[in-house]
Design a protein around this motif. Structure first.
Motif, mmCIF file in Angstrom:
data_model
loop_
_atom_site.group_PDB
_atom_site.id
_atom_site.type_symbol
_atom_site.label_atom_id
_atom_site.label_comp_id
_atom_site.label_asym_id
_atom_site.label_seq_id
_atom_site.Cartn_x
_atom_site.Cartn_y
_atom_site.Cartn_z
ATOM 1 N N HIS A 13 -28.556 15.543 -15.030
ATOM 2 C CA HIS A 13 -27.347 14.968 -14.435
ATOM 3 C C HIS A 13 -26.153 15.624 -15.093
ATOM 4 O O HIS A 13 -25.998 15.554 -16.315
ATOM 5 C CB HIS A 13 -27.295 13.457 -14.650
ATOM 6 N N GLN A 93 -26.699 2.729 -5.718
ATOM 7 C CA GLN A 93 -26.030 3.980 -6.035
ATOM 8 C C GLN A 93 -25.922 4.769 -4.742
ATOM 9 O O GLN A 93 -26.858 4.755 -3.940
ATOM 10 C CB GLN A 93 -26.861 4.759 -7.062
ATOM 11 N N GLU A 126 -24.278 12.490 -6.284
ATOM 12 C CA GLU A 126 -24.353 11.029 -6.339
ATOM 13 C C GLU A 126 -23.240 10.528 -7.248
ATOM 14 O O GLU A 126 -22.517 11.326 -7.845
ATOM 15 C CB GLU A 126 -25.730 10.583 -6.871
ATOM 16 N N GLU A 152 -27.141 15.974 -9.516
ATOM 17 C CA GLU A 152 -28.483 15.821 -10.067
ATOM 18 C C GLU A 152 -29.266 17.068 -9.699
ATOM 19 O O GLU A 152 -29.414 17.398 -8.519
ATOM 20 C CB GLU A 152 -29.182 14.570 -9.526
HETATM 21 MN MN MN Z 1 -29.817 10.522 -10.351
#
Ligand code: MN
Ligand code: ZN
Length: 478
Positions: A13, A93, A126, A152
């Motif tokens: 990330h 999320q 994200e 990601e």
């Molecule tokens: Mn993730």
């Protein structure tokens, strides 16, 4: 039993270095800010507040994806990944599930001078969650980070050792910095790793159930945790006569230097993914992607090779520069503007880097690449000596400004006027000591001339161009 082969895949990330958050106008730069001061109804998920995708963040992600060789499909979309946690205001999320913004790339990197390749499954976008702070038996939520854009990046299980994992992760960080998509500041938590580790008896055996180590936040932790996990799994294999039956999630306890079991792994079904209804799909037109492709600069591996092969830098200098992308881009400018890539490397690596305190960035320098290039040029032109140049740099360091002006204002210019130097040299050669020095020199003691050069320097208060003094002297003595 034959030696077991570790198989490692990473999930990285990396925080996108866009000014604002992924779906609202709040600042992304919230490190060290008072808790809950960088929030709004959107990132706090108040009823009725609607997300609005951040174009700059999407462009940065596409540029990063292109740099790691990924394909950008024309259509991609956001999905809701549902789970409950106190630091996640909406209870889901916004991520990308089956149609990510990019897929199928590869990263070339080096381990001990040997080139390796790690395939990239995907890079998707994200938003981040907030942070929980545990203090004196209470837990607090800070939502400043909630909604910050993340890339990601998921790799294929191509990594075979902890050392490879760390080398790969470092190369990826450099790539993301070179294309200006993330700062990858580990200290500020801008890059975090999850590592999946499993064992096999033979290279082409099917994969065995993995353990995923969550949230490693330094290259050192990444390497140590994988080391530990390989040893733990090897012992378990020997005791049980085979691999584990189920996939698990483990945590890394840095203080103890060991992983601990957290839970059996969630599957995608546990997250009840569904398309985010408030955001239209992303359409990446060929024209748009082509424009972004042009912004993908030379990658670190190619850069190192070019520095060594074309610019004649030493291997260690090339590595030092490329290891520090911001400094390296500054170097490129100085090298080009000064016309002397080797001297530019020397000045930056020894003098500039030597003066930079831990944690200081190129942005904080008081002078520009132009200024440093000018300094290198006026040394070459013989206006100042190398020693004087270091003094000029000391002044630039504090006050900034053009080295040319500094030299003029402080009367530091070298005397390179042959006529004037000749006059001074003649005077010194006329003195008794001067004559003695020449005699001694002619009798074979070469260093005797040092006296004459020393006197010229004294006369000119150190501003004579030493190279020129030597040339004139040689001509006169013959
Ligand atoms: Mn993730
Ligand atoms: Zn917000």
């Amino acid at each position: 039993m034959s030696k077991l082969i570790p198989t490692i895949g990473l999930e990285i990330h990396a925080q996108v270095n866009s000014k604002s958050k992924m779906f609202c106008a709040c600042t992304s730069d919230n490190f060290g800010k008072e808790p809950n001061t960088a929030v709004c109804p959107v990132c706090m998920a108040f009823p009725g507040a609607l997300p609005m995708p951040n174009k700059a963040a999407i462009e940065k992600a596409i540029r990063a994806a292109l740099a790691i060789g990924c394909h950008i499909p024309e259509h991609s979309k956001f999905d809701r990944k549902n789970y409950f946690y106190p630091d996640l205001p909406p209870g889901f999320q916004i991520s990308q599930f089956d149609e990510p913004i990019s897929e199928d790339g590869e990263v070339h990197y080096e381990v001990n001078g040997e080139e390796k390749v790690c395939r990239i499954t995907r890079l998707h976008l994200e938003n981040d969650a907030g942070k929980l702070i545990h203090q004196g038996g209470n837990s607090f939520c800070d939502f400043n980070r909630a909604g910050v854009p993340l890339m990601e990046i998921v790799t294929e299980p191509d990594i075979k050792s902890p050392e490879e994992a760390s080398a790969f992760a470092q190369e990826l960080a450099r790539i993301l910095q070179f294309v200006n998509s993330s700062e990858c500041d580990m200290f500020k938590g801008m890059m975090r790793f999850d590592a999946s580790v499993s064992l096999r008896e033979k290279e082409d055996d099917p994969l065995t159930p993995r353990a995923e180590i969550k949230n490693l936040n330094s290259f050192r932790a990444l390497e140590s945790a994988i080391h530990y996990e390989i040893n733990r799994q090897t012992k378990a294999w020997e005791e049980n006569g085979g691999p584990p039956e189920k996939e698990s999630t483990v945590g890394w306890v840095d203080d103890l230097g060991e992983t601990k079991f957290l839970r059996w792994k969630e599957s995608a079904a546990d997250y009840r993914y569904f398309p985010e209804p408030d955001i239209p799909p992303i359409v990446a037109t060929k024209e748009w992607v082509d424009e972004l492709k042009k912004e993908v600069v030379e990658l670190p591996l190619a850069r190192r090779k070019r520095y060594e092969e074309k610019l004649g830098l030493s291997k260690s200098d090339a590595h030092l520069l490329v290891d520090n992308p911001k400094l390296c881009l500054f170097y490129e400018e100085v090298a080009e503007k000064s016309g002397d890539p080797k001297k530019a490397a020397n000045w930056i690596l020894s003098e500039v880097l030597g003066r930079m305190k831990e944690g200081m960035t190129v942005k904080e320098l008081n002078f520009s690449a132009d200024n440093l290039a000018e300094l290198i040029r006026i040394i070459d032109e013989g206006k100042i000596s190398g020693k004087q140049a270091k003094e000029v740099l000391d002044i630039m360091w504090v006050e900034g400004g053009s080295p040319d002006t500094i030299v003029k204002d402080r009367g530091m210019e070298q005397v390179s006027d042959t006529g004037e130097l000749e006059k001074i040299i003649d005077q010194i050669l006329e003195t008794e000591q001067g004559k003695d020095a020449v005699e001694t020199y002619k009798s074979g003691r070469k260093q005797a001339l040092g006296f004459v050069v020393g006197q010229v320097m004294k006369e000119t208060k150190g501003s004579a161009n030493p190279k020129m003094v030597n040339e004139i002297l040689m001509k006169k003595i013959g």
